[in-house]
Structure formats: C-alpha cells, structure tokens
Design a protein around this motif. Structure first.
Motif, PDB file in Angstrom:
ATOM      1  N   LEU A  52       2.196  -1.001   6.379  1.00 34.49           N
ATOM      2  CA  LEU A  52       1.183  -1.063   7.326  1.00 34.49           C
ATOM      3  C   LEU A  52      -0.240  -1.211   7.289  1.00 34.49           C
ATOM      4  O   LEU A  52      -0.795   0.459   6.410  1.00 34.49           O
ATOM      5  CB  LEU A  52       2.462  -0.769   8.840  1.00 34.49           C
ATOM      6  N   ARG A  53      -0.743  -1.965   7.373  1.00 34.77           N
ATOM      7  CA  ARG A  53      -2.422  -1.588   7.098  1.00 34.77           C
ATOM      8  C   ARG A  53      -2.948  -1.053   6.702  1.00 34.77           C
ATOM      9  O   ARG A  53      -3.835  -0.390   6.919  1.00 34.77           O
ATOM     10  CB  ARG A  53      -2.610  -1.839   8.882  1.00 34.77           C
ATOM     11  N   GLY A  54      -2.705  -1.365   5.337  1.00 33.79           N
ATOM     12  CA  GLY A  54      -3.663  -1.298   4.371  1.00 33.79           C
ATOM     13  C   GLY A  54      -2.490   0.270   3.573  1.00 33.79           C
ATOM     14  O   GLY A  54      -3.159   0.574   2.325  1.00 33.79           O
ATOM     15  N   SER A  55      -1.310   1.039   4.141  1.00 34.11           N
ATOM     16  CA  SER A  55      -1.298   2.636   3.515  1.00 34.11           C
ATOM     17  C   SER A  55       0.823   1.710   3.790  1.00 34.11           C
ATOM     18  O   SER A  55       1.189   1.785   4.444  1.00 34.11           O
ATOM     19  CB  SER A  55      -1.725   3.392   4.590  1.00 34.11           C
ATOM     20  N   TRP A  56       1.377   2.813   2.360  1.00 31.84           N
ATOM     21  CA  TRP A  56       2.139   3.144   1.870  1.00 31.84           C
ATOM     22  C   TRP A  56       2.612   4.297   2.326  1.00 31.84           C
ATOM     23  O   TRP A  56       2.195   5.504   2.593  1.00 31.84           O
ATOM     24  CB  TRP A  56       2.603   3.133   0.609  1.00 31.84           C
ATOM     25  N   THR A  57       4.555   4.171   3.025  1.00 30.18           N
ATOM     26  CA  THR A  57       5.532   5.815   3.693  1.00 30.18           C
ATOM     27  C   THR A  57       6.154   5.100   3.411  1.00 30.18           C
ATOM     28  O   THR A  57       6.938   4.071   2.865  1.00 30.18           O
ATOM     29  CB  THR A  57       5.127   5.352   5.577  1.00 30.18           C
ATOM     30  N   GLU A  58       7.332   6.269   2.900  1.00 24.96           N
ATOM     31  CA  GLU A  58       8.538   6.380   2.654  1.00 24.96           C
ATOM     32  C   GLU A  58       9.451   6.871   3.666  1.00 24.96           C
ATOM     33  O   GLU A  58       9.309   8.198   4.393  1.00 24.96           O
ATOM     34  CB  GLU A  58       8.684   7.078   0.975  1.00 24.96           C
ATOM     35  N   ASP A  59      10.549   6.179   4.080  1.00 26.24           N
ATOM     36  CA  ASP A  59      11.323   6.456   4.808  1.00 26.24           C
ATOM     37  C   ASP A  59      13.054   7.264   4.707  1.00 26.24           C
ATOM     38  O   ASP A  59      13.633   6.729   3.393  1.00 26.24           O
ATOM     39  CB  ASP A  59      12.359   5.881   5.584  1.00 26.24           C
ATOM     40  N   ALA A  60      12.547   8.908   4.438  1.00 32.98           N
ATOM     41  CA  ALA A  60      13.700   9.636   3.760  1.00 32.98           C
ATOM     42  C   ALA A  60      14.459   9.725   3.926  1.00 32.98           C
ATOM     43  O   ALA A  60      15.735  10.532   3.270  1.00 32.98           O
ATOM     44  CB  ALA A  60      12.327  11.181   3.594  1.00 32.98           C
ATOM     45  N   ARG A  61      15.366   9.252   5.128  1.00 38.75           N
ATOM     46  CA  ARG A  61      16.662   9.408   5.519  1.00 38.75           C
ATOM     47  C   ARG A  61      17.355   8.262   5.331  1.00 38.75           C
ATOM     48  O   ARG A  61      18.557   8.650   4.995  1.00 38.75           O
ATOM     49  CB  ARG A  61      16.586   9.076   7.495  1.00 38.75           C
ATOM     50  N   ILE A  62      16.918   7.520   4.899  1.00 40.85           N
ATOM     51  CA  ILE A  62      17.811   6.429   4.370  1.00 40.85           C
ATOM     52  C   ILE A  62      17.297   6.068   2.637  1.00 40.85           C
ATOM     53  O   ILE A  62      16.855   5.964   2.091  1.00 40.85           O
ATOM     54  CB  ILE A  62      17.165   4.983   4.213  1.00 40.85           C
ATOM     55  N   THR A  63      19.350   7.403   2.154  1.00 42.66           N
ATOM     56  CA  THR A  63      19.035   7.895   0.486  1.00 42.66           C
ATOM     57  C   THR A  63      20.076   6.791   0.092  1.00 42.66           C
ATOM     58  O   THR A  63      20.271   7.810  -1.557  1.00 42.66           O
ATOM     59  CB  THR A  63      19.039   9.265   0.534  1.00 42.66           C
TER      60      THR A  63
END
Length: 1009
Positions: free
Chosen positions: A454-465
């Motif tokens: 989103l808008r130039g940066s990555w994040t990881e959703d750790a709740r989905i494993t």
C-alpha cells in the motif's frame, strides 16, 4: 412499370449515370477484395461419400421437423444430423427417376421434386409420391427451380419456359404476362413481393400484384442464379461476368453502380447471404466456396475454403442456411456444414505459453505474456495487428499492475516500475494476486505468507497462517477472501479473520476461483462448484454433462445474470438462477459448453495467480487459455431458445426392424427391443440430450445423455407407449414429448385363454392330489382308530372279566354276610351303606366299559345312549323325558360322538338330580352344524351358581372346546335350564353332508332313464 419508371425518360438521371461512370475511382471500377484462405469464425464438419453421405448433391431443403433433404444424382436423401437415409416412396408410387436437380418444401410438409429430364414429383408428408409428366403439362427437359410468388402460386423453371401449378396440373403462363417460351433456369420471390425470373438469358420480374412480367434488359449467361441480401438487394450470380447487385428497395440499380460493385472474381453457381451481410458463393466448376465480407457496399475481404481446408470436393453447388444458422454446402463428393463460432481467438495477441489478463484501476482490460508487453483488448481495436494492439496499450498511461515470475511491476504507458517482494519473500513466485487499486496489491508468496502493498510499502498479515494459498478475491468493499489447496476459505474483514470449510458444507477440493457478489458466494475447486446464499451453507451445483464444473479458474456474471465459467472442459454458461436452484434442490442443470467447435483455442489456464475470465465494460468476455487469449461477445445471443423436436425412428427386434408408428404390432415371442430416436437439431447433434420412458416399464423419465437408442429386455405381450423428449446444446428442453404406441403380440403360451387353461388344470391337479391325500389320510386315521377301538374293547373285556366280575362276586358275599342273624344291627347298617357305595361304583364302571365299546357310533346310538341315561337313573315321580331327532342321522366320528355323549349325559344327570323339573327335553339336530339341546322346566340356577363337581359344567366346557364346539348354558331362577352344544359337522360326521343343490344334482345324475 414502377420499378423502371424511376430510370426511364429522365435526362438528368442519365447524365448523372454518365458522370458517375466517368468519375468512378479505380477502387470502385469492379471490386477485387484481398483474398484469404480458410473461414474465420466458423467450424467445418464434413460427411464424405463412401462414409455414408451421398455424392452429387444439387439442392438442399429443410422440412418443418428440422430434417434436411438432399436432391442428388442418386435419389432423394434425408439427414437428421446422424444418418443419411435414401427415401423410398410409399403407397406404390414409382419414382420416374433417381436423378434430382432441385427441391422445394410445400406449405403442408411435403416436397416438390425437380428431375433431370423426368418431369416433376411431389412427395407428401405421408410418403406418397405423385408424378407429373407431359400429360400433366410438364414439358421435357431439366427442372431447374421452384418458387412461390407473393400470391401463393407455385412456379417451376424448366427448359421450355416457366410453368405454374393450378392444383392438379402445370400450365403455361398466358401470353399476356409477356414472357417468351424460352429456357428458364431460376426463380426468386423477394422480401418485397417482387417475383424474379431468369428466362431466355434475361432478367424479368413480376411486381407484387402485377399482371405481367417486366423485362429489365439485363442479360445473363446460362445457369445464372439470383439471391437477396439482408438489406434487400438482389444479386445476380453470372457464371461468366461474376457477382453483381442489380436492384435494391428502390428499383434497378444504375448500370454504373452495377459495374462499380461487380465482383468479377466471384464466378459462382449459387449465392447466399447470411444475416451479417457476408456472401457465400460456391464457385462454378471448381474452386470450392468463397466467403465475401463487406464494409457497407465495398467488399473488403474474400476468404476461400477448398479441399486443402477440408472441403469434401472442390466442385460445390448448393448452399443452404438452416433454422439454427448452420450453413450447408453440397458437393459432388459429400456434405459440408459450417457453424459460426461464438468464441474468437486473439490471433494477434501474445503467443508464448503464459497469457495473462490484467485490468487497470479504471476497469480497462489488457493482455500480456512473458515479455510483459501489453495488448489493448478494447472492442474497437480487434481488427488491429499485433503492433497496433501494443501501440494502443502503450499510449494508455493509466497505472496497470503486471507480474513476472518473481516480482510485480506497475506500468504507466511505456514506463515499467518493478516492485520486489520484501525480505525473505524476494525472489519467490506468487501463488495468488489481487490488485484493488493503482497503489495497492495483495500477494500470497511462499508457503503461507500473505503480503499487502500500500502506497509504496509492504506489510505482512501474520493472522493468516494457513498454507497453500491459491486464490485472492474481494468480498464487499473492505473484505478479502483467500482460497486454499486444502479446500478451505479464509475471510479477512473488519471483524477479523474467519475460516470457512467443511463445517459449512464446502467440498470442492482445492480452491481454484472465488466470486463474491451481493448475497452470493461462488466457490470453484478442482472437483466441483458450490454456492452459498445469504451466508448459509455451501451446496454443490451439479450438471448433466460430466466434468464441466471441474477445474474452473475464472468466474464472471454478466448484466443478463448469465454465469460464465472458464474451466478444464472449456467455457461453460449457466443461468445464475438455474445454478442457485440446482444448489438448493440438488437437481442437475443443463449448461452450455463452448469448446473447440465453438472456437475455444484451448482450456482455461490452471496455474495462474489471477482469474482467467474477465468481462470488459464493452461486453466482451475475455478468457485466458493454454492456447492463447480468446473473447466472446456477451451482447450477442449465443443461445437457441427453440427446443428441438424429437423423432422416433425404427424399432429393432431379433433379426428384424419396423418403423415405429402408432399401432405398430411387434411379432409374438419378442422380449427385447431397441428403439431409435433423434432430435431435429443440426447445430451440434452430438450435444443433444434425451430423456425417455416406456409406459408400464419405467417408473419415471430415464436420462439418456446423448445416446439415441433405448434398450428394453424381458418385455411381455401387451400395449406400450414410448415417449422421448430432447434438449439442444443450450439445454433448452422440449415440453411436449414425442410418443408412439405399439403392441407386442402374445405367443400361444402367453394368451389369456391358454393361461386360463393352465390355471384350471392346476386347480384340477391340486384337487386330485388333495383328494388322493385325503383318502390316504382317512384310511390312515381309520386304521389307527380301529386299532384304538380294538384296544378299548380289549380293555373293556378285561375290566368286565376281572374287576367288574370280582366286584360283583364280592357284593354277593357281602349280601350273604349282611343276612346273617348274628350280625349286630350297627354293623349291618354300615355294611349295607358300603354295599350301596360299591354298587354305585360298579354301575359307573359298567358305564365306562360301555363307553369304551363305542356305543354312540352313529346318530341313532347317540340318541339311544342318551335315553338310556334317563332310564338308568332313579327318576323322581312324575318326571318325563322327550327325545327329538331332526335330520338324517349319519355315521359319526367315535371320538367326537363320545365327547358329545358325555356332555349330554352330564346335562341329563344334572337335570335329574338338581332341577326338580317335571319335563326334560333332549333335541339332536343333524344339520351342517350339529346341535344338542338339553332343556328342563325346573327351578333353574342363579348366575354364577354352577359348581365345579365331578364332570360338572367346567368339564362340559372343556370337552366342547376339545372337539371344536361351543357350549352355552342358559338358566334363570324358576325358568329352567337350557344346555346348548354346537359342533361343526366336519368334526362329528364321518362324511360331511352335501348341500341341497349338490344332492339334487346327484339325484338327477342317478335318475332312471
């Protein structure tokens, strides 16, 4: 004269024609469209001579049932999409020739037949043939064409001019109609009611309602033909000059326009126009068939289809369009069908194995391959070449997400920005992607990582494993759905992360596609397709075509609520309402499958990270397949709404067969039948589906799939009704079944009277066996009874000779002792009391001995024995006994008679001892049911006063039950007592008395002569 009036006598019009002719550009001075090989957008099927199809086909027609009829040099053939059948006239009508030239369907389901030098024939709908020869007004020569004019009069073009049919014979048109008696070879009634004729190598027409033909002055070569285009233009196919339009709605075209639009390369024997305006032209002699495409009045493309492309022969004549839009072409070596394809391949698109569909944030669709060069998929650019499609895409500077093997890329026109996955995900291949906006992306990377850009940066959703993500799809405005190889879904929304799986009925195998729309959630997997409505459980959708709902990787719902599924069998179309109903009820739907015949270049890609089906804003459905990108125009109908009718053919049995018509009679002894049927749909006859049933055999409809034969075994004689209903490839089922009633004759052993005789014989045999068995049992019982009787008599003798005689001697001695004078008085009194008791015992012993000897062996003995009971007892003074016997006393069964005697004796003794009666009546009634009554007029008994003494009332009841009888004791105080015994005659009588009418018959049979 209205047609030519606008072209005659007007100097200005003549001057204008001269100017147009002089100023015509070279591009309009005859047209030579660029040639091409093969027909784009059509699938070709061939039936060749030597493989069942006839050769030398000169004309093609279709009857109201949908059957094709072929006029050939070897006879008249019918074709139902499966089999060619040469027709034989019924009713004894002989065919004047097998060499046919032309056909025309009449308005009652029959066919007019034009022969080569053999006159005219009419084949009625019932198969009867009527021949018209010279005596009927038909001149010798070739019959080239038939046509009805606007008033319904039938005309024929023959070598010696035109003839019209009066209803019984053919006649020349009157001289007032202006036609010469010259060679006639074509007729056409156009959409405006004008009747055109080619006579004497010139063009004539009869205005609607006119009385005379008008010459046009246009000369033609021999065997020229006419056709009408969709816009109402009349075209002439001249075998020497080419194809040219000669008239339109306003009248004859000017000569200059005719010259400018002449197609000199189209030297055709026939012409036919399809609804899209394309001209189909079988070439004269050789050359196969041409398909000419127009842009307005200008021919822009000319495609040729010939033997190298699969045509049965290079020499073709008739071209015919059936009611389903199929084009049929007859050649001298077989029959050809051209079927318009609904799916078109983007031949100028990416040609590497990996083709991707991508949509920018504004909804525009693009395609690309491994080289990442985009192709504009707008409808307006479909005619562009590869470079033109790429140029149009690169001119669009709106952001477009793309991906390559290990990274994402964002394109703006020619500029491409690579976006790498973060950290340890760098260099990994994405399994699923979703691009909700120009600056936002979701990706499943690696084993179980869900990344969000989103808008130039990555994040990881750790709740989905959950491992094995295969699909990412939007769910509403904010939610996302993730599909997994385990067959589960994960919903990520504002409330958290939720797993959806088997507990909600989801069972489609590894998830391959997901679509969420309003209150519906559609999930496709490797093994099935399921629907959930309003958050409820998932339910499977089933189809009557195996495997079509498996391996779906693209799901689209169009504005008409049509559901499109791109899968492992091809493209599938369903009504969304039908799919929901199937999920709710479990009933199979009838989908429409688009495969290679419909233009699909391959099957859906099975391993891409994004959906393989996308609907553009202009109505084109784009598909990513393993053989390229393809599209289908959803704004056009791709459905035949008319259900096909089914036709029932022959019934086969043993070594024979018959046409199955109503009241057909099948020979006796037949138990196995084979019934042929077929749907009258020629588009894809192999895709037609059937249901059938046989009355009295099938409890409901049998689903036959595409099989056109029904088999039955173990059928018995009787009447049957066979019904069949068909659906076309679009799943449109007929509502009225086709039925045929027939009868199987019974063999001798299956007739009613024969079976009746068998039943009678069986009854007689059973009766005889029962009689023999009965006699045997009777003899056995009698022998046993006699043995028992002898034993009883022996016991009686022994008792009499020993016990009774000894007892009697003892009594005599005791009497002698009692008479002694020295005996004390008290002892003498006691001795006399004992002697009285002994005498009573001896008397009872004598009665038992008497019963052992069977004294009541017949009816008379029974009455006498009961009378003797009265006589033997000490009767009170004034008491009388009256014995009444009704009926003829037969021989009795000893054991039963003995029990009856004992019951009667007990009743008489009770009356003598306890009733204080003056009269006792004993009645014996020997009817079909034996009855014994012992009545007295004594004091009676109070209810419940019966005592359980020696051989008392309880014993009487027990004896009655033992012999199958009933005992009833009726008594009231002061009103006496009635003991009534009833016993079935069969239990008492040695032989049951015959009924009255049997006795009468016997007496008649033994009456003296």
């Amino acid at each position: 004269m209205p047609l030519l009036s606008s072209f005659r006598g007007h100097a200005m019009r003549a001057l204008l024609l001269v100017v147009l002719s002089t100023l015509a550009t070279p591009g309009l001075a005859q047209q030579h469209p660029p040639p091409a090989t093969g027909f784009t957008g059509y699938h070709h099927t061939a039936w060749r001579a030597g493989q069942g199809a006839p050769g030398d086909i000169w004309d093609i027609q279709q009857d109201p049932t949908g059957t094709l009829w072929l006029a050939t040099g070897s006879g008249l053939y019918s074709f139902d999409g499966h089999r060619f059948v040469r027709q034989q006239a019924s009713g004894g009508g002989a065919q004047p020739s097998l060499n046919l030239v032309t056909l025309l369907g009449d308005r009652r389901g029959g066919l007019w037949l034009g022969y080569y030098h053999a006159g005219i024939g009419h084949l009625g709908s019932d198969g009867t043939l009527r021949s018209y020869q010279r005596k009927d007004g038909v001149p010798p020569g070739v019959v080239s064409a038939f046509a009805y004019d606007s008033s319904g009069v039938l005309w024929a073009a023959v070598d010696q001019g035109l003839r019209r049919f009066t209803g019984t014979r053919w006649e020349k048109p009157p001289a007032s109609m202006g036609l010469p008696e010259r060679h006639a070879h074509w007729l056409l009634n156009d959409s405006r009611g004008r009747f055109w004729a080619l006579v004497g190598q010139k063009v004539w027409f009869l205005p609607k309602g006119g009385a005379a033909f008008i010459p046009t002055g246009i000369e033609v070569s021999l065997m020229a033909t006419l056709a009408e285009s969709p816009v109402g233009e009349i075209w002439l196919a001249d075998r020497r000059r080419g194809a040219v339009p000669i008239a339109d709605a306003n009248g004859l075209l000017p000569a200059a326009e005719r010259q400018a639009r002449l197609l000199p390369d189209v030297l055709a024997s026939r012409l036919h126009f399809t609804s899209d305006g394309a001209m189909w032209a079988p070439m004269r002699g050789v050359g196969g068939i041409l398909r000419v495409l127009f842009d307005g009045k200008r021919a822009v493309r000319m495609e040729r289809f010939d033997v190298p492309q699969g045509l049965t022969s290079t020499s073709a004549v008739p071209v015919f369009e059936d009611r389903e839009g199929n084009l049929w072409l007859g050649t001298n070596l077989g029959l050809n069908r051209f079927r318009a394809q609904s799916v078109r391949t983007l031949t100028e698109g990416p040609n590497d194995p990996y083709r991707i569909l991508a949509r920018n944030a504004d909804g525009a669709l693009f395609g690309y391959g491994e080289d990442m060069l985009p192709y504009d998929l707008d409808r307006r650019g479909l005619g562009l070449d590869r470079a033109g499609l790429q140029r149009a895409a690169l001119l669009d500077t709106r952001p477009l997400w793309q991906f390559e093997w290990t990274s994402l890329a964002r394109r703006r026109g020619a500029a491409l920005e690579v976006v790498q996955f973060p950290g340890t995900a760098r260099g990994l291949q994405p399994q699923a992607l979703h691009f909700p906006a120009a600056d936002e992306a979701w990706a499943c990377v690696g084993e179980n990582r869900v990344l969000h850009y989103l808008r130039g940066s990555w994040t990881e959703d750790a709740r989905i494993t959950l491992p094995g993500c295969t699909v990412i799809a939007p769910d509403g405005a904010q939610g996302l759905l993730f599909g997994y190889a385990s067959g589960e879904l994960v919903l990520r929304d504002g409330t958290g992360v939720h797993r959806i799986g088997a507990t909600r009925g989801l069972d489609t195998g590894p998830v391959t596609a997901v679509l969420s729309r309003r209150n519906l959630l559609l999930v496709a997997g490797e093994t099935g397709f399921s629907v959930s409505s309003n958050g409820g459980p998932f339910r499977a959708v089933t189809a009557d075509i195996p495997g079509v709902l498996e391996g779906i990787t693209g799901i689209v719902i169009d504005p008409d609520q049509q559901l499109w599924l791109n899968g492992g069998r091809g493209l599938v179309r369903l009504d969304l309402a039908d799919a929901i109903a199937s999920a709710r009820t479990g009933n199979a739907v009838s989908p429409r499958l688009f495969d290679d015949v419909d233009g699909m270049p391959g099957i859906a890609l099975q391993s891409g990270p994004i959906p393989t089906a996308q609907l553009s804003t202009d109505g084109l459905l784009w598909l990513a397949t393993n053989q390229g990108l393809a599209w289908l125009d959803t704004t056009r109908p791709h459905r035949t709404r008319t259900a096909p009718s089914a036709r029932i053919g022959d019934v086969h049995f043993g070594d024979g067969s018959l046409p199955l018509r109503d009241d057909t009679v099948i020979p006796a002894g037949i138990t196995q039948l084979q019934i042929d049927f077929v749907a009258q749909s020629l588009a894809r006859p192999e895709r037609n589906r059937y249901r059938y049933r046989l009355s009295g055999v099938d409890p409901g409809w049998r689903d036959a799939g595409s099989t056109t034969t029904a088999y039955y075994t173990n059928l018995g004689p009787g009447s049957y009704t066979f019904e069949v209903v068909a659906a076309n490839e679009d799943g449109v089922w007929g509502t009225t079944p086709t039925t045929r009633a027939f009868r199987i004759e019974p063999s001798l052993t299956q007739t009613f009277w024969f079976r009746g005789l068998l039943v009678i014989l069986l009854v007689v045999l059973v009766a005889a066996a029962a009689r023999v068995r009965g006699r045997h049992i009777t003899a056995l019982v009698k022998a046993r009874y006699e043995e028992r009787l002898e034993e009883r008599e022996r016991i009686a003798r022994d008792l009499h000779d020993t016990l009774l005689q000894g007892g009697q001697g003892l009594l005599l001695r005791l009497h002698a002792i009692s008479a002694m004078p020295t005996l004390p008085g008290e002892a003498q009194a006691r001795l006399e009391s004992a002697m009285q008791a002994a005498e009573d015992s001896l008397r009872e012993g004598r009665e038992r001995v008497s019963s052992l000897r069977g004294d009541a062996g017949n009816g008379g003995d029974l009455a006498a024995a009961l009378t003797a009971v009265y006589d033997e007892e000490a009767n009170p003074a004034g008491m009388r006994l009256r014995m009444a016997v009704k009926g003829e006393a037969p021989e009795l069964r000893h054991t039963t008679a003995e029990e009856i005697f004992l019951i009667g004796r007990e009743a008489i003794r009770n009356a003598l001892a306890h009733s204080d009666a003056t009269d006792i009546e004993v009645e014996l009634n020997f009817g079909r049911r034996f009855r014994l009554h012992v009545r007295d007029n004594g004091r009676g008994m109070a209810e419940g006063a019966a005592r359980e003494g020696h051989w008392g009332l309880q014993g009487m009841h027990e004896r009655a039950a033992r012999i199958g009888g009933t005992l009833c004791v009726l008594s009231r105080p002061t009103r006496g007592t009635d003991v009534a015994l009833s016993v079935p005659g069969g239990r008492l009588y040695a032989q049951v008395p015959s009924s009255r009418w049997v006795r009468r018959l016997r007496s008649c049979g033994h009456r003296p002569a």
